[in-house]
Design an enzyme around this catalytic site. Structure first.
Site: not given
Ligand code: NAD
Ligand code: USQ
Length: 387
Positions: A11, A144, A179, A181-182, A185, A208, A240, A323-324
């Site tokens: 993305y 993040t 989570s 995931y978080h 990071k 981010q 989104n 979620r919690v």
């Molecule tokens: P995304 O899942 O769309 O893109 C991640 C890409 O990494 C994918 O194309 C996937 O195929 C590739 N990938 C994953 N594991 C891999 C591996 N082991 N080897 C090679 N490629 C691999 O995610 P995104 O939304 O583009 O997010 C990108 C980064 O930004 C992530 O690290 C995410 O944690 C961070 N981030 C995203 C957001 C958000 O809102 N989307 C917010 C904060 C941080």
């Molecule tokens: N939420 C809702 N309704 C929904 C979806 C989510 O109320 O339909 C709430 C969640 O409970 C949470 C908040 O919105 O409180 C954010 O959730 P999210 O799914 O939009 O974001 P999050 O799980 O935090 O993860 C996303 C990305 C991740 C990135 C993170 C940035 O998937 O890769 O690291 O945003 S941050 O949140 O600043 O850690």
């Protein structure tokens, strides 16, 4: 500069690769396409149709005249990443290549273990490869804002001056993520900071916020250059999803009371922040942390913004929080470092939302409504993967 974008099919990775290429940098993308496999596993898919990485890169060359090299491989395969660095010789590596959905990491044990293994091992492999091949390569790592959680004190940019029993120290800001995931990071951040101390690595950790939007200056040049837009309850992020729900005439799904506050930014600011970080590298041995977010909103505020801006309005529904999370909490984060390097933020406004509604309207028939419902419950140790 020569910049290798890990996760360049994702993305954010794909628009970033094009943006850096458009600014005159020589860009390579590395990805193992696992994000496309999660779609198959979950029965989901991008709302906006996306092309294969090969087609995207060809389209970019046709539109811009610029080449982007493709490395198809897994960051968890150490030999592969060593080879890629030796072949490409980057000045900077932008590391997006992780499993990034919190709900995916909370499906069950297998998904939690996969997420932490993929993310932590991939980053360690990158650190070792750079440690051995060329320690001057700057790592620009996507962290993040969720690493910090929702502390009852102001959130600083990665570091905190602490006074305790009459003595002071500068320590990594305490983390309380929400989570597995978080948490991955947080583990990465600690490993990277250690790499800076022992090997003199140069690292910028970009904490981010939640990203919104789907279009950048480059993605709109040709439909084959589009980036993905997720709407399902596992990978779709909140703003989104709210915009998509409004267009579909579905209620906006606020989890819990809606007072939870998060940090946000526009996808056009993501790509610019990455450019600024690459062009202004961290010093040798410096673990530099930037909070990459421009505004904060509660979920209720966001839902109201969407409901008020969508022609005809939208219903807001509070559903049991899967979620919690803390509610009614303090939230105030510092975000001056990127702005001092020159970032001019795109703040959330009606124009962006209207553009998003247009994009969504064109593709709304591709939505599987069943995927909108959240099914991954944080309190359970085993959930079904769909939604
Ligand atoms: P995304 O899942 O769309 O893109 C991640 C890409 O990494 C994918 O194309 C996937 O195929 C590739 N990938 C994953 N594991 C891999 C591996 N082991 N080897 C090679 N490629 C691999 O995610 P995104 O939304 O583009 O997010 C990108 C980064 O930004 C992530 O690290 C995410 O944690 C961070 N981030 C995203 C957001 C958000 O809102 N989307 C917010 C904060 C941080
Ligand atoms: N939420 C809702 N309704 C929904 C979806 C989510 O109320 O339909 C709430 C969640 O409970 C949470 C908040 O919105 O409180 C954010 O959730 P999210 O799914 O939009 O974001 P999050 O799980 O935090 O993860 C996303 C990305 C991740 C990135 C993170 C940035 O998937 O890769 O690291 O945003 S941050 O949140 O600043 O850690």
């Amino acid at each position: 500069m020569r910049i290798l974008v890990l996760g360049g099919d994702g993305y954010l990775g794909w628009p970033t690769a094009m943006y850096l290429s458009a600014q005159g940098h020589t860009v390579g993308v590395l990805d193992n396409a696992v994000r496309r496999q999660y779609d198959e596993e979950l029965g989901s898919g991008s709302l906006v149709p996306i092309e294969s990485l090969r087609t995207r890169v060809k389209a970019w060359e046709r539109v811009s005249g610029e080449r982007i090299d493709i490395f198809h491989g897994d960051l968890c395969d150490a030999d592969y990443i060593y080879d890629a660095l030796r072949i490409f010789h980057p000045d900077a590596v932008v590391h997006f290549a992780e499993q990034r959905a919190a709900p995916y990491s909370m499906i069950d044990r297998k998904h939690a273990v996969y997420t932490q293994t993929n993310n932590v091992v991939g980053t360690l492999n990158l650190m070792y490869a750079i440690g051995e091949i060329d320690r001057d390569i700057h790592i620009v790592k996507l962290g993040t804002m969720g690493e910090y959680g929702q502390p009852n004190i102001d959130i600083e940019e990665g570091w905190l001056e602490v006074e305790h029993n009459g003595r002071t120290d500068r320590v990594l800001y305490p983390k309380k993520p929400g989570s597995f995931y978080h948490l991955s990071k947080v583990h990465d951040s600690h490993n990277l900071e250690f790499g800076c101390r022992i090997w003199g690595l140069r690292v910028t950790d970009l904490n981010q916020g939640v990203v919104y939007g789907q279009e950048t200056e480059q993605t709109v040049l040709d439909p084959q250059l589009a980036t993905r837009l997720d709407y399902d309850a596992v990978f779709g992020t909140v703003l989104n999803r709210f915009a998509i729900q409004a267009v579909l005439g579905q209620p906006l799904s606020v989890y819990g009371g809606g007072s939870q506050t998060r940090a946000f930014l526009d996808i056009r600011d993501t790509v610019e922040c990455i450019r600024l970080a690459c062009e202004n590298p961290a010093d040798a041995g410096e673990f530099r942390v930037f909070n990459q977010a421009t505004e904060q909103f509660s979920l209720d505020e966001l839902a109201k913004l969407v409901a008020n801006s969508y022609p005809g309005g939208a219903e807001v529904e509070h559903i049991d929080n899967p979620r919690v999370e803390l509610e009614n909490h303090y939230y105030n984060f510092t975000h001056t470092a990127l702005e001092s390097l020159g970032l001019k933020p795109h703040l959330l406004g009606d124009t962006l939302l209207e553009q998003m509604y247009g994009v969504i309207e064109r593709h709304k028939d591709r939505v599987d409504l069943d995927l909108l419902k959240p099914r991954v419950q944080w309190r359970e140790t085993a959930n079904s993967g769909r939604g």
